[in-house]
Scaffold this motif. Sequence first.
Motif, PDB file in Angstrom:
ATOM      1  N   GLY A  61     -15.080 -26.214  15.276  1.00  0.00           N
ATOM      2  CA  GLY A  61     -13.685 -26.565  15.494  1.00  0.00           C
ATOM      3  C   GLY A  61     -12.670 -25.862  14.637  1.00  0.00           C
ATOM      4  O   GLY A  61     -11.565 -26.368  14.450  1.00  0.00           O
ATOM      5  N   ALA A  62     -13.024 -24.688  14.085  1.00  0.00           N
ATOM      6  CA  ALA A  62     -12.083 -23.966  13.230  1.00  0.00           C
ATOM      7  C   ALA A  62     -11.368 -22.858  13.996  1.00  0.00           C
ATOM      8  O   ALA A  62     -11.921 -22.251  14.912  1.00  0.00           O
ATOM      9  CB  ALA A  62     -12.809 -23.361  12.040  1.00  0.00           C
ATOM     10  N   ARG A  63     -10.132 -22.607  13.605  1.00  0.00           N
ATOM     11  CA  ARG A  63      -9.468 -21.359  13.969  1.00  0.00           C
ATOM     12  C   ARG A  63      -9.834 -20.344  12.891  1.00  0.00           C
ATOM     13  O   ARG A  63     -10.067 -20.709  11.743  1.00  0.00           O
ATOM     14  CB  ARG A  63      -7.956 -21.536  14.034  1.00  0.00           C
ATOM     15  N   PHE A  64      -9.880 -19.074  13.249  1.00  0.00           N
ATOM     16  CA  PHE A  64     -10.180 -18.070  12.228  1.00  0.00           C
ATOM     17  C   PHE A  64      -9.446 -16.775  12.537  1.00  0.00           C
ATOM     18  O   PHE A  64      -9.051 -16.512  13.672  1.00  0.00           O
ATOM     19  CB  PHE A  64     -11.691 -17.819  12.117  1.00  0.00           C
ATOM     20  N   GLN A  65      -9.245 -16.008  11.492  1.00  0.00           N
ATOM     21  CA  GLN A  65      -8.600 -14.711  11.625  1.00  0.00           C
ATOM     22  C   GLN A  65      -9.405 -13.684  10.853  1.00  0.00           C
ATOM     23  O   GLN A  65      -9.932 -13.979   9.776  1.00  0.00           O
ATOM     24  CB  GLN A  65      -7.161 -14.764  11.106  1.00  0.00           C
ATOM     25  N   MET A  66      -9.520 -12.487  11.392  1.00  0.00           N
ATOM     26  CA  MET A  66     -10.381 -11.446  10.829  1.00  0.00           C
ATOM     27  C   MET A  66      -9.579 -10.415  10.043  1.00  0.00           C
ATOM     28  O   MET A  66      -8.504  -9.990  10.481  1.00  0.00           O
ATOM     29  CB  MET A  66     -11.156 -10.761  11.951  1.00  0.00           C
ATOM     30  N   SER A 103     -14.359  -2.427  11.870  1.00  0.00           N
ATOM     31  CA  SER A 103     -14.477  -3.891  11.918  1.00  0.00           C
ATOM     32  C   SER A 103     -13.854  -4.461  13.175  1.00  0.00           C
ATOM     33  O   SER A 103     -14.243  -5.546  13.637  1.00  0.00           O
ATOM     34  CB  SER A 103     -13.809  -4.514  10.682  1.00  0.00           C
ATOM     35  N   ALA A 104     -12.883  -3.738  13.746  1.00  0.00           N
ATOM     36  CA  ALA A 104     -12.217  -4.208  14.964  1.00  0.00           C
ATOM     37  C   ALA A 104     -13.193  -4.325  16.132  1.00  0.00           C
ATOM     38  O   ALA A 104     -12.883  -4.966  17.143  1.00  0.00           O
ATOM     39  CB  ALA A 104     -11.064  -3.286  15.332  1.00  0.00           C
ATOM     40  N   ARG A 105     -14.384  -3.740  16.023  1.00  0.00           N
ATOM     41  CA  ARG A 105     -15.398  -3.895  17.055  1.00  0.00           C
ATOM     42  C   ARG A 105     -15.824  -5.358  17.201  1.00  0.00           C
ATOM     43  O   ARG A 105     -16.358  -5.756  18.227  1.00  0.00           O
ATOM     44  CB  ARG A 105     -16.619  -3.032  16.724  1.00  0.00           C
ATOM     45  N   PHE A 106     -15.591  -6.162  16.152  1.00  0.00           N
ATOM     46  CA  PHE A 106     -15.919  -7.586  16.209  1.00  0.00           C
ATOM     47  C   PHE A 106     -14.855  -8.402  16.941  1.00  0.00           C
ATOM     48  O   PHE A 106     -15.124  -9.528  17.349  1.00  0.00           O
ATOM     49  CB  PHE A 106     -16.061  -8.163  14.791  1.00  0.00           C
ATOM     50  N   SER A 107     -13.650  -7.860  17.062  1.00  0.00           N
ATOM     51  CA  SER A 107     -12.555  -8.648  17.633  1.00  0.00           C
ATOM     52  C   SER A 107     -12.623  -8.628  19.147  1.00  0.00           C
ATOM     53  O   SER A 107     -13.127  -7.692  19.759  1.00  0.00           O
ATOM     54  CB  SER A 107     -11.202  -8.115  17.150  1.00  0.00           C
ATOM     55  N   HIS A 108     -12.087  -9.698  19.745  1.00  0.00           N
ATOM     56  CA  HIS A 108     -12.157  -9.825  21.197  1.00  0.00           C
ATOM     57  C   HIS A 108     -10.914 -10.560  21.662  1.00  0.00           C
ATOM     58  O   HIS A 108     -10.964 -11.701  22.088  1.00  0.00           O
ATOM     59  CB  HIS A 108     -13.419 -10.600  21.616  1.00  0.00           C
ATOM     60  N   GLY A 109      -9.777  -9.910  21.559  1.00  0.00           N
ATOM     61  CA  GLY A 109      -8.541 -10.559  21.979  1.00  0.00           C
ATOM     62  C   GLY A 109      -7.328  -9.841  21.436  1.00  0.00           C
ATOM     63  O   GLY A 109      -7.404  -8.742  20.898  1.00  0.00           O
ATOM     64  N   GLN A 110      -6.194 -10.500  21.578  1.00  0.00           N
ATOM     65  CA  GLN A 110      -4.914  -9.949  21.150  1.00  0.00           C
ATOM     66  C   GLN A 110      -4.305 -10.867  20.089  1.00  0.00           C
ATOM     67  O   GLN A 110      -4.812 -11.934  19.798  1.00  0.00           O
ATOM     68  CB  GLN A 110      -3.968  -9.828  22.351  1.00  0.00           C
ATOM     69  N   GLY A 111      -3.185 -10.441  19.532  1.00  0.00           N
ATOM     70  CA  GLY A 111      -2.458 -11.282  18.576  1.00  0.00           C
ATOM     71  C   GLY A 111      -3.275 -11.587  17.347  1.00  0.00           C
ATOM     72  O   GLY A 111      -3.795 -10.685  16.693  1.00  0.00           O
ATOM     73  N   ASN A 112      -3.421 -12.880  17.036  1.00  0.00           N
ATOM     74  CA  ASN A 112      -4.139 -13.289  15.835  1.00  0.00           C
ATOM     75  C   ASN A 112      -5.614 -12.934  15.876  1.00  0.00           C
ATOM     76  O   ASN A 112      -6.274 -12.897  14.836  1.00  0.00           O
ATOM     77  CB  ASN A 112      -3.977 -14.795  15.611  1.00  0.00           C
ATOM     78  N   MET A 113      -6.164 -12.702  17.071  1.00  0.00           N
ATOM     79  CA  MET A 113      -7.578 -12.373  17.168  1.00  0.00           C
ATOM     80  C   MET A 113      -7.862 -10.894  16.950  1.00  0.00           C
ATOM     81  O   MET A 113      -9.002 -10.457  16.967  1.00  0.00           O
ATOM     82  CB  MET A 113      -8.137 -12.824  18.516  1.00  0.00           C
ATOM     83  N   MET A 160      -8.040  -7.509  14.547  1.00  0.00           N
ATOM     84  CA  MET A 160      -8.362  -7.269  13.143  1.00  0.00           C
ATOM     85  C   MET A 160      -7.085  -7.001  12.354  1.00  0.00           C
ATOM     86  O   MET A 160      -6.218  -6.249  12.795  1.00  0.00           O
ATOM     87  CB  MET A 160      -9.317  -6.074  13.027  1.00  0.00           C
ATOM     88  N   GLN A 161      -6.967  -7.641  11.188  1.00  0.00           N
ATOM     89  CA  GLN A 161      -5.778  -7.520  10.362  1.00  0.00           C
ATOM     90  C   GLN A 161      -6.097  -6.777   9.065  1.00  0.00           C
ATOM     91  O   GLN A 161      -7.237  -6.790   8.588  1.00  0.00           O
ATOM     92  CB  GLN A 161      -5.232  -8.912  10.029  1.00  0.00           C
ATOM     93  N   ASP A 162      -5.078  -6.179   8.496  1.00  0.00           N
ATOM     94  CA  ASP A 162      -5.213  -5.476   7.217  1.00  0.00           C
ATOM     95  C   ASP A 162      -5.430  -6.501   6.102  1.00  0.00           C
ATOM     96  O   ASP A 162      -4.664  -7.462   5.966  1.00  0.00           O
ATOM     97  CB  ASP A 162      -3.937  -4.672   6.954  1.00  0.00           C
TER      98      ASP A 162
END
Length: 269
Positions: free
Chosen positions: A66-71, A101-111, A113-115
């Motif tokens: 049930g967590a939100r997360f950001q990468m 690392s962005a290869r792990f992301s699957h979406g836009q916005g908060n999903m 990969m961030q610096d």
Amino acid sequence: MLATRTLLSKQTLAVLSRQPACFVHHGDYGNWGNTNIAVVFSGCGWWDGTDVHEGVYTMYHLSRNGARFQMFAPNQQQMHVMDHMRKQPASGENRNMMMESARFSHGQGNMQMQDLSKLDVNSFDAVIFPGGQGITKNLSSFVKDGKDCKLHSDVERVLKEFHRSRKPIGLASMAPVLACRVLPSIEVTMGYERDDNTRWGNWPHTNMVQAVKSMGARHNVREPYEAYVDEKNKVVSTPTFMWETEYHYHYIFDGIGNMVKHVMRMSTK
């Protein structure tokens, strides 16, 4: 009687159809989305970045609980690029940690990969570092300097800020090296302290256990599917792929799951 059962079944289906998909897969801690976790990556792949399994398992268990997360990942070049078939450095290649690392992301916005330089401790309830040799090559200089290694400046900043703010820190496989280097007198696990080779797997990285001890940390022996909780410092660690196995990946999955559950438990206090 049959008509009553049919009516109840239709009513149940009507309720379920109005719920999000997670309705029947609710996690163990709190209401969905109330906890926000930062996950720090170091590339993509065990030999030169974040281990794929540990990264994905972390996100799976955060979602399930049930967590939100950001990468996040450093927006810098990684130490080198490894040929994961030959397990040797690839000649003539140079890759960016954040892009890999962005290869792990699957979406836009908060999903996306961030610096890592933009990670603000005030916006998150906890931070997790999945393992992989990017820990020793990209997020620190451990592969060159051992116990005297230096940490990437943002990695050191993030660890100290979360610790100072009394917010949980989750660490998988090699990641305890980072926290042990900059946080005093913490307790962690990296698995076994000697390589007990069995037909199920072996422990080839026990030299790192001796290194964290020399940094002033206390080490606790645990199995790959277990987690050790330092309640005082709010540091949760799991051995996972410090144990090498060809088949028993469910142990790694369970180790990450136990680590995530304790991070979630302490972040809701």
